[in-house]
Write an enzyme that holds these catalytic residues in place. Structure first.
Site, PDB file in Angstrom:
ATOM      1  N   ASP A  14       9.358  55.283  56.280  1.00 27.63           N
ATOM      2  CA  ASP A  14       9.173  54.512  55.037  1.00 27.63           C
ATOM      3  C   ASP A  14      10.484  54.019  54.434  1.00 27.63           C
ATOM      4  OD1 ASP A  14       6.484  55.094  55.357  1.00 27.63           O
ATOM      5  OD2 ASP A  14       6.611  56.895  54.115  1.00 27.63           O
ATOM      6  N   LYS A  17      11.378  49.390  56.810  1.00 28.10           N
ATOM      7  CA  LYS A  17      11.530  48.675  58.088  1.00 28.10           C
ATOM      8  C   LYS A  17      10.726  47.373  58.091  1.00 28.10           C
ATOM      9  CE  LYS A  17       9.970  52.401  60.077  1.00 28.10           C
ATOM     10  NZ  LYS A  17       9.989  53.386  58.980  1.00 28.10           N
ATOM     11  N   GLY A  41       2.979  52.623  58.352  1.00 25.72           N
ATOM     12  CA  GLY A  41       2.544  51.669  57.336  1.00 25.72           C
ATOM     13  C   GLY A  41       3.767  50.867  56.947  1.00 25.72           C
ATOM     14  N   HIS A  42       3.831  49.628  57.415  1.00 27.50           N
ATOM     15  CA  HIS A  42       5.011  48.797  57.182  1.00 27.50           C
ATOM     16  C   HIS A  42       4.654  47.698  56.187  1.00 27.50           C
ATOM     17  CE1 HIS A  42       6.947  50.075  61.287  1.00 27.50           C
ATOM     18  NE2 HIS A  42       6.690  51.079  60.478  1.00 27.50           N
ATOM     19  N   GLN A 225       8.163  55.147  62.048  1.00 27.11           N
ATOM     20  CA  GLN A 225       8.605  56.468  61.568  1.00 27.11           C
ATOM     21  C   GLN A 225      10.131  56.461  61.395  1.00 27.11           C
ATOM     22  OE1 GLN A 225       6.124  56.624  64.510  1.00 27.11           O
ATOM     23  NE2 GLN A 225       4.867  56.244  62.738  1.00 27.11           N
TER      24      GLN A 225
HETATM   25  P1  GDP Z   1       8.396  51.220  56.317  1.00 28.82           P
HETATM   26  O1  GDP Z   1       7.354  52.136  56.794  1.00 28.82           O
HETATM   27  O2  GDP Z   1       9.773  51.630  56.738  1.00 28.82           O
HETATM   28  O3  GDP Z   1       8.133  49.776  56.640  1.00 28.82           O
HETATM   29  O4  GDP Z   1       8.391  51.330  54.721  1.00 28.82           O
HETATM   30  P2  GDP Z   1       7.078  51.333  53.792  1.00 28.82           P
HETATM   31  O5  GDP Z   1       6.537  49.965  53.721  1.00 28.82           O
HETATM   32  O6  GDP Z   1       6.152  52.434  54.158  1.00 28.82           O
HETATM   33  O7  GDP Z   1       7.709  51.791  52.413  1.00 28.82           O
HETATM   34  C1  GDP Z   1       8.708  51.078  51.796  1.00 28.82           C
HETATM   35  C2  GDP Z   1       8.212  50.689  50.393  1.00 28.82           C
HETATM   36  O8  GDP Z   1       9.313  50.249  49.616  1.00 28.82           O
HETATM   37  C3  GDP Z   1       7.246  49.518  50.420  1.00 28.82           C
HETATM   38  O9  GDP Z   1       6.335  49.662  49.351  1.00 28.82           O
HETATM   39  C4  GDP Z   1       8.136  48.315  50.188  1.00 28.82           C
HETATM   40  O10 GDP Z   1       7.443  47.220  49.599  1.00 28.82           O
HETATM   41  C5  GDP Z   1       9.147  48.881  49.233  1.00 28.82           C
HETATM   42  N1  GDP Z   1      10.504  48.322  49.324  1.00 28.82           N
HETATM   43  C6  GDP Z   1      11.191  47.886  50.416  1.00 28.82           C
HETATM   44  N2  GDP Z   1      12.455  47.558  50.075  1.00 28.82           N
HETATM   45  C7  GDP Z   1      12.571  47.783  48.752  1.00 28.82           C
HETATM   46  C8  GDP Z   1      13.634  47.675  47.812  1.00 28.82           C
HETATM   47  O11 GDP Z   1      14.768  47.310  48.126  1.00 28.82           O
HETATM   48  N3  GDP Z   1      13.368  48.041  46.526  1.00 28.82           N
HETATM   49  C9  GDP Z   1      12.141  48.475  46.124  1.00 28.82           C
HETATM   50  N4  GDP Z   1      11.986  48.812  44.853  1.00 28.82           N
HETATM   51  N5  GDP Z   1      11.124  48.598  46.989  1.00 28.82           N
HETATM   52  C10 GDP Z   1      11.328  48.267  48.269  1.00 28.82           C
HETATM   53  P1  IMO Z   2       6.419  54.541  58.976  1.00 24.53           P
HETATM   54  O1  IMO Z   2       6.498  53.763  60.271  1.00 24.53           O
HETATM   55  C1  IMO Z   2       6.444  58.394  56.967  1.00 24.53           C
HETATM   56  C2  IMO Z   2       4.786  61.790  59.162  1.00 24.53           C
HETATM   57  C3  IMO Z   2       3.510  62.405  58.623  1.00 24.53           C
HETATM   58  C4  IMO Z   2       3.705  63.837  59.081  1.00 24.53           C
HETATM   59  C5  IMO Z   2       4.376  63.681  60.449  1.00 24.53           C
HETATM   60  C6  IMO Z   2       3.407  63.736  61.626  1.00 24.53           C
HETATM   61  O2  IMO Z   2       5.572  53.899  57.950  1.00 24.53           O
HETATM   62  O3  IMO Z   2       7.777  54.881  58.507  1.00 24.53           O
HETATM   63  P2  IMO Z   2       1.596  62.057  62.602  1.00 24.53           P
HETATM   64  O4  IMO Z   2       0.441  61.367  61.952  1.00 24.53           O
HETATM   65  O5  IMO Z   2       2.608  61.116  63.185  1.00 24.53           O
HETATM   66  O6  IMO Z   2       1.186  63.108  63.585  1.00 24.53           O
HETATM   67  O7  IMO Z   2       2.326  62.853  61.395  1.00 24.53           O
HETATM   68  O8  IMO Z   2       5.015  62.415  60.424  1.00 24.53           O
HETATM   69  N1  IMO Z   2       4.709  60.342  59.419  1.00 24.53           N
HETATM   70  C7  IMO Z   2       5.290  59.413  58.636  1.00 24.53           C
HETATM   71  N2  IMO Z   2       5.968  59.545  57.483  1.00 24.53           N
HETATM   72  N3  IMO Z   2       6.306  57.180  57.534  1.00 24.53           N
HETATM   73  C8  IMO Z   2       5.665  57.041  58.704  1.00 24.53           C
HETATM   74  O9  IMO Z   2       5.635  55.874  59.393  1.00 24.53           O
HETATM   75  C9  IMO Z   2       5.073  58.188  59.297  1.00 24.53           C
HETATM   76  N4  IMO Z   2       4.349  58.409  60.417  1.00 24.53           N
HETATM   77  C10 IMO Z   2       4.150  59.736  60.492  1.00 24.53           C
HETATM   78  O10 IMO Z   2       3.440  62.295  57.227  1.00 24.53           O
HETATM   79  O11 IMO Z   2       4.624  64.491  58.244  1.00 24.53           O
HETATM   80 MG    MG Z   3       5.771  53.280  56.046  1.00 25.50          MG
END
Ligand code: GDP
Ligand code: IMO
Ligand code: MG
Length: 429
Positions: A14, A17, A41-42, A225
């Site tokens: 998270d 990416k 979840g991207h 991840q």
């Molecule tokens: P990913 O899994 O690495 O793609 O990241 P996620 O989408 O799960 O989580 C990142 C969260 O931070 C999302 O809700 C994005 O919309 C938000 N986000 C990304 N970059 C920024 C930033 O620079 N500032 C803020 N406030 N939110 C951001």
């Molecule tokens: P993105 O790509 C954050 C965590 C789960 C758990 C562990 C194992 O959005 O960054 P799994 O379902 O893979 O067997 O869970 O890994 N986890 C993540 N945490 N972002 C993710 O993906 C994750 N994918 C798995 O919360 O701790």
């Molecule tokens: Mg994510």
């Protein structure tokens, strides 16, 4: 022959990416996912729209780029269908833009049930998995029992499916889990998903990717991840079941190690973690709560509140090392704006002894983070449009991290939208 760039999360996932891949996509001909599955979840935001992708690469919104789901990815057809159905009304021609490796493994409904049963059996020791069936699917892959996308087009597909489900049912019975009560309602959407998947273009992605490189095309491999969730180098056993590190792009796409170019490491200006497991700099106080609220730190896949804490340099440096990171991108700098003082963990005290390295055992050892305090910038960054205008205190924070990690920070993100992205390197202009 060109080399493929790789973009990875360096923390516990998270990091942002999805946002950055979307921003960088105009520079690439191909975006390719290489591991993980719908546990990811991207999130992307542009023109007031927020979109979360789970299986589909984050380049899908750009018409001139091809998106590839590589052999290292695990696919739940029901989830993939839902993702596609959400994109179609937005005018995204998924059929045209998305290619799927024949070698990618399928997550069966019973894999999801096995994931749930496994978590339930662990009680308080549970991993906190996303319950998307990731672990059991990779277990069947390495156990040489799995079903692959290429199997869908063979006459024995249904037979193979039934045989694997029968095996899973025995395991579930042994785990005291009543599969029959729920399996019926899961199989309908799953087989509908199979029909959707059948209509997509299935490719030998290793051939496709290597031919593209030979033709001089640009490729960005999109990690899911983060490095601290890597099956080998993460905080085992509280990890995911794939190699999230750079080497995973080689095995998950068929790109040879000497064909890897830039390795882009993404990190948040602080740390978060969702699920169980060690987190040395975790804040259980008001500061942690403030990060969670300001940063909207709730899981994109499960909605769970993310645990928050200060930036952890020993863990970041470790991730830079195992990935061979060539440039860093710092996300969510805006979230630290309210803080007068910002702490950075530079060392750990492990059982009373000072170390700057990540120890083998983060789970049972007594780890005390040792912090350096830097001045906060205390100003709104979300409207900035030039890295030159970043407050001095933020520049000092970035300079400190660059020195600690030995790698430059080329992009600073100051908000979730595409436009809230500050370039510090002419390469990305
Ligand atoms: P990913 O899994 O690495 O793609 O990241 P996620 O989408 O799960 O989580 C990142 C969260 O931070 C999302 O809700 C994005 O919309 C938000 N986000 C990304 N970059 C920024 C930033 O620079 N500032 C803020 N406030 N939110 C951001
Ligand atoms: P993105 O790509 C954050 C965590 C789960 C758990 C562990 C194992 O959005 O960054 P799994 O379902 O893979 O067997 O869970 O890994 N986890 C993540 N945490 N972002 C993710 O993906 C994750 N994918 C798995 O919360 O701790
Ligand atoms: Mg994510």
């Amino acid at each position: 022959m060109r080399k493929a760039d790789v973009l990875l999360g360096l923390q516990w996932g998270d990091e942002g990416k999805g946002k950055i891949v979307d921003v960088l996509t105009p520079k690439y001909d191909i975006i390719a996912r290489f591991q993980g599955g719908p546990n990811a979840g991207h999130t992307l935001e542009f023109n007031g729209i927020k979109h979360v992708l789970h299986t589909i690469p984050s380049g899908i919104f750009h018409g001139n780029t091809v998106n590839v789901i590589g052999n290292g990815v695990v696919i739940d057809p029901a989830i993939l269908k839902k993702e596609i159905d959400k994109l179609l009304p937005m005018g995204v021609d998924v059929q045209q833009r998305l290619l799927v490796s024949k070698r990618a493994h399928l997550i069966l409904p019973t894999h999801t049930l096995l994931d749930k049963a496994s978590e339930a059996s662990k009680g308080s020791g549970k991993i906190g998995s996303t319950q998307k069936g990731i672990g059991p699917t990779y277990m069947d892959k390495t156990g040489r029992n799995g079903l692959r996308v290429g199997d869908i087009s063979t006459p024995k597909f249904r037979e193979k499916y039934d045989a694997l489900v029968a095996k899973h049912k025995q395991l579930l019975k042994f785990m005291d889990f009543d599969a029959d009560a729920v399996l019926g309602e899961l199989e309908g959407p799953w087989f509908e998903g199979i029909e959707t998947l059948r209509k997509l273009t299935h490719i030998d992605s290793e051939q496709y990717i290597n031919q593209a490189l030979a033709q001089g095309k640009t490729i960005l491999a999109e990690g899911a991840q983060g490095s601290m969730l890597d099956i080998d180098f993460g905080t085992y056993p509280f990890v995911t079941s794939s190699n999230t590190v750079c080497a995973g792009a080689c095995t998950g796409l068929g790109v040879a190690p000497n064909r890897i170019g830039n390795v882009i490491g993404i990190f948040k200006a602080y740390c978060t973690r969702v699920g169980s497991g060690p987190f040395p700099t975790e804040l259980l106080d008001d500061a942690g709560e403030q990060m969670r609220q300001v940063g909207r730190e709730f899981g994109s896949t499960t909605g769970r509140p993310r645990r928050c804490g200060w930036l952890d340099i020993p863990a970041l440096r470790f991730a830079v090392m195992v990935n061979g990171v060539t440039e860093l991108m710092m996300m969510k700098a805006d979230v630290l704006s309210p803080f007068d003082t910002i702490k950075i963990c530079t060392h750990y005290k492990v059982d009373g002894k000072l170390t700057e390295f990540l120890p083998y055992d983060l789970c049972d050892a007594v780890i005390e983070p040792v912090y350096t305090e830097l001045k906060g910038w205390r100003s709104d960054l979300t409207g900035l449009n030039d890295a030159e205008n970043m407050p001095v205190a933020l520049q000092q924070y970035i300079g400190f991290i660059e020195k600690q990690c030995g790698v430059p920070v080329s992009i600073v993100s100051v908000g979730p939208d595409r436009t809230q992205t500050l370039l510090r390197s002419a390469v990305w202009a």
